[in-house]
Design a protein around this motif. Structure first.
Motif, mmCIF file in Angstrom:
data_model
loop_
_atom_site.group_PDB
_atom_site.id
_atom_site.type_symbol
_atom_site.label_atom_id
_atom_site.label_comp_id
_atom_site.label_asym_id
_atom_site.label_seq_id
_atom_site.Cartn_x
_atom_site.Cartn_y
_atom_site.Cartn_z
ATOM 1 N N ASP A 120 23.065 14.600 4.303
ATOM 2 C CA ASP A 120 22.317 13.334 4.334
ATOM 3 C C ASP A 120 21.089 13.447 5.235
ATOM 4 N N ILE A 121 21.276 14.097 6.382
ATOM 5 C CA ILE A 121 20.175 14.260 7.334
ATOM 6 C C ILE A 121 19.078 15.121 6.716
ATOM 7 N N ARG A 122 19.505 16.212 6.067
ATOM 8 C CA ARG A 122 18.526 17.099 5.432
ATOM 9 C C ARG A 122 17.771 16.373 4.320
ATOM 10 N N ASN A 123 18.485 15.589 3.515
ATOM 11 C CA ASN A 123 17.835 14.830 2.442
ATOM 12 C C ASN A 123 16.784 13.884 3.015
ATOM 13 N N ASP A 124 17.124 13.183 4.089
ATOM 14 C CA ASP A 124 16.160 12.278 4.732
ATOM 15 C C ASP A 124 14.961 13.057 5.263
ATOM 16 N N TYR A 125 15.215 14.200 5.873
ATOM 17 C CA TYR A 125 14.137 15.036 6.412
ATOM 18 C C TYR A 125 13.210 15.498 5.287
ATOM 19 N N GLU A 126 13.788 15.977 4.194
ATOM 20 C CA GLU A 126 12.991 16.493 3.092
ATOM 21 C C GLU A 126 12.217 15.394 2.372
ATOM 22 N N ARG A 127 12.675 14.146 2.508
ATOM 23 C CA ARG A 127 11.934 13.015 1.938
ATOM 24 C C ARG A 127 10.832 12.544 2.874
ATOM 25 N N GLY A 128 10.735 13.148 4.076
ATOM 26 C CA GLY A 128 9.620 12.847 4.962
ATOM 27 C C GLY A 128 9.966 12.068 6.208
ATOM 28 N N MET A 129 11.246 11.800 6.471
ATOM 29 C CA MET A 129 11.611 11.086 7.692
ATOM 30 C C MET A 129 11.320 11.998 8.885
ATOM 31 N N SER A 130 10.711 11.442 9.923
ATOM 32 C CA SER A 130 10.348 12.246 11.094
ATOM 33 C C SER A 130 11.595 12.638 11.882
ATOM 34 N N GLN A 131 11.430 13.659 12.708
ATOM 35 C CA GLN A 131 12.554 14.077 13.551
ATOM 36 C C GLN A 131 12.967 12.958 14.500
ATOM 37 N N ALA A 132 12.006 12.208 15.017
ATOM 38 C CA ALA A 132 12.334 11.094 15.907
ATOM 39 C C ALA A 132 13.174 10.046 15.173
ATOM 40 N N GLU A 133 12.793 9.742 13.922
ATOM 41 C CA GLU A 133 13.558 8.778 13.131
ATOM 42 C C GLU A 133 14.955 9.296 12.830
ATOM 43 N N LEU A 134 15.064 10.586 12.525
ATOM 44 C CA LEU A 134 16.370 11.178 12.248
ATOM 45 C C LEU A 134 17.267 11.149 13.485
ATOM 46 N N ARG A 135 16.685 11.491 14.642
ATOM 47 C CA ARG A 135 17.478 11.477 15.883
ATOM 48 C C ARG A 135 18.021 10.091 16.163
ATOM 49 N N LYS A 136 17.194 9.090 15.949
ATOM 50 C CA LYS A 136 17.624 7.715 16.199
ATOM 51 C C LYS A 136 18.680 7.281 15.184
ATOM 52 N N LYS A 137 18.427 7.531 13.905
ATOM 53 C CA LYS A 137 19.338 7.091 12.843
ATOM 54 C C LYS A 137 20.710 7.744 12.960
ATOM 55 N N TYR A 138 20.726 9.044 13.289
ATOM 56 C CA TYR A 138 21.978 9.790 13.297
ATOM 57 C C TYR A 138 22.492 10.104 14.707
ATOM 58 N N SER A 139 21.854 9.541 15.723
ATOM 59 C CA SER A 139 22.264 9.748 17.121
ATOM 60 C C SER A 139 22.366 11.230 17.468
ATOM 61 N N LEU A 140 21.296 11.957 17.210
ATOM 62 C CA LEU A 140 21.258 13.393 17.472
ATOM 63 C C LEU A 140 20.381 13.693 18.681
ATOM 64 N N SER B 185 9.667 18.225 1.076
ATOM 65 C CA SER B 185 9.432 18.391 -0.357
ATOM 66 C C SER B 185 7.941 18.657 -0.567
ATOM 67 N N GLN B 186 7.610 19.243 -1.703
ATOM 68 C CA GLN B 186 6.209 19.527 -2.013
ATOM 69 C C GLN B 186 5.393 18.237 -2.009
ATOM 70 N N GLU B 187 5.978 17.174 -2.546
ATOM 71 C CA GLU B 187 5.275 15.883 -2.579
ATOM 72 C C GLU B 187 4.992 15.381 -1.163
ATOM 73 N N GLN B 188 5.984 15.470 -0.266
ATOM 74 C CA GLN B 188 5.783 15.023 1.106
ATOM 75 C C GLN B 188 4.750 15.888 1.812
ATOM 76 N N SER B 189 4.821 17.196 1.616
ATOM 77 C CA SER B 189 3.834 18.092 2.234
ATOM 78 C C SER B 189 2.431 17.764 1.752
ATOM 79 N N THR B 190 2.297 17.514 0.450
ATOM 80 C CA THR B 190 0.996 17.158 -0.127
ATOM 81 C C THR B 190 0.502 15.836 0.452
#
Length: 165
Positions: free
Chosen positions: A14-34, A51-56
């Motif tokens: 789930d964390i990886r999916n969110d990351y690959e969709r463009g969620m920032s590391q700060a947002e991931l840390r907060k959402k998942y308490s990491l 993802s290629q779309e997010q990178s673009t």
């Protein structure tokens, strides 16, 4: 401070999916308490990529910011004030759209509850409910696109930001 999740309870997919969709590391840390080091280590070790779309999208956004910054540095004070005013309007509109999405989700849930509770029985009731859902979707996601156009005025450059539907 919130306690960090036990490593056994972390759903890395789930964390990886969110990351690959463009969620920032700060947002991931907060959402998942990491912790920052846990997340950074996992991203690096497993080679996570956007993802290629997010990178673009990120590259295009960076290019636009660089162009705005360059044009801003060359603008007159009046032009700078107009650029700032238009950027603030875009920010305000984005906040309004986010708020509308939140409200639309709440209304949508109420309408769906009405379907589930038998509140909508006739085809007229169902049409009214689906029409309301469409209206809420339009309000929540008007999907304006922002175009950044340049207009050359002698030696000065001004950015023109327009909403196009």
């Amino acid at each position: 401070m919130r306690a960090m999740m036990a490593k056994a309870n972390i759903n890395w997919q789930d964390i990886r999916n969110d990351y690959e969709r463009g969620m920032s590391q700060a947002e991931l840390r907060k959402k998942y308490s990491l912790s920052p080091s846990t997340l950074a280590t996992k991203i690096k070790r497993d080679g996570w990529e956007l993802s290629q779309e997010q990178s673009t999208n990120i590259k295009a956004f960076g290019d636009s910011l660089a162009k705005i910054s360059q044009d801003y540095s060359q603008a007159t004070q009046t032009q700078k004030a107009e650029i700032i005013n238009r950027i603030n309007t875009i920010i305000d509109d984005s906040e309004i759209m986010a708020s509308n999405r939140h409200l639309a989700k709440r209304f949508q849930a109420r309408i769906l509850d009405g379907f589930n509770d038998g509140m909508f029985e006739s085809s007229k009731d169902i049409k009214a409910g689906t029409s309301a859902l469409k209206d809420l979707e339009y309000i929540a996601n008007p999907k304006p696109s922002v175009e950044v156009n340049q207009s050359q005025s002698q030696a000065n450059t001004l950015i023109k930001i327009e909403f196009v539907e």
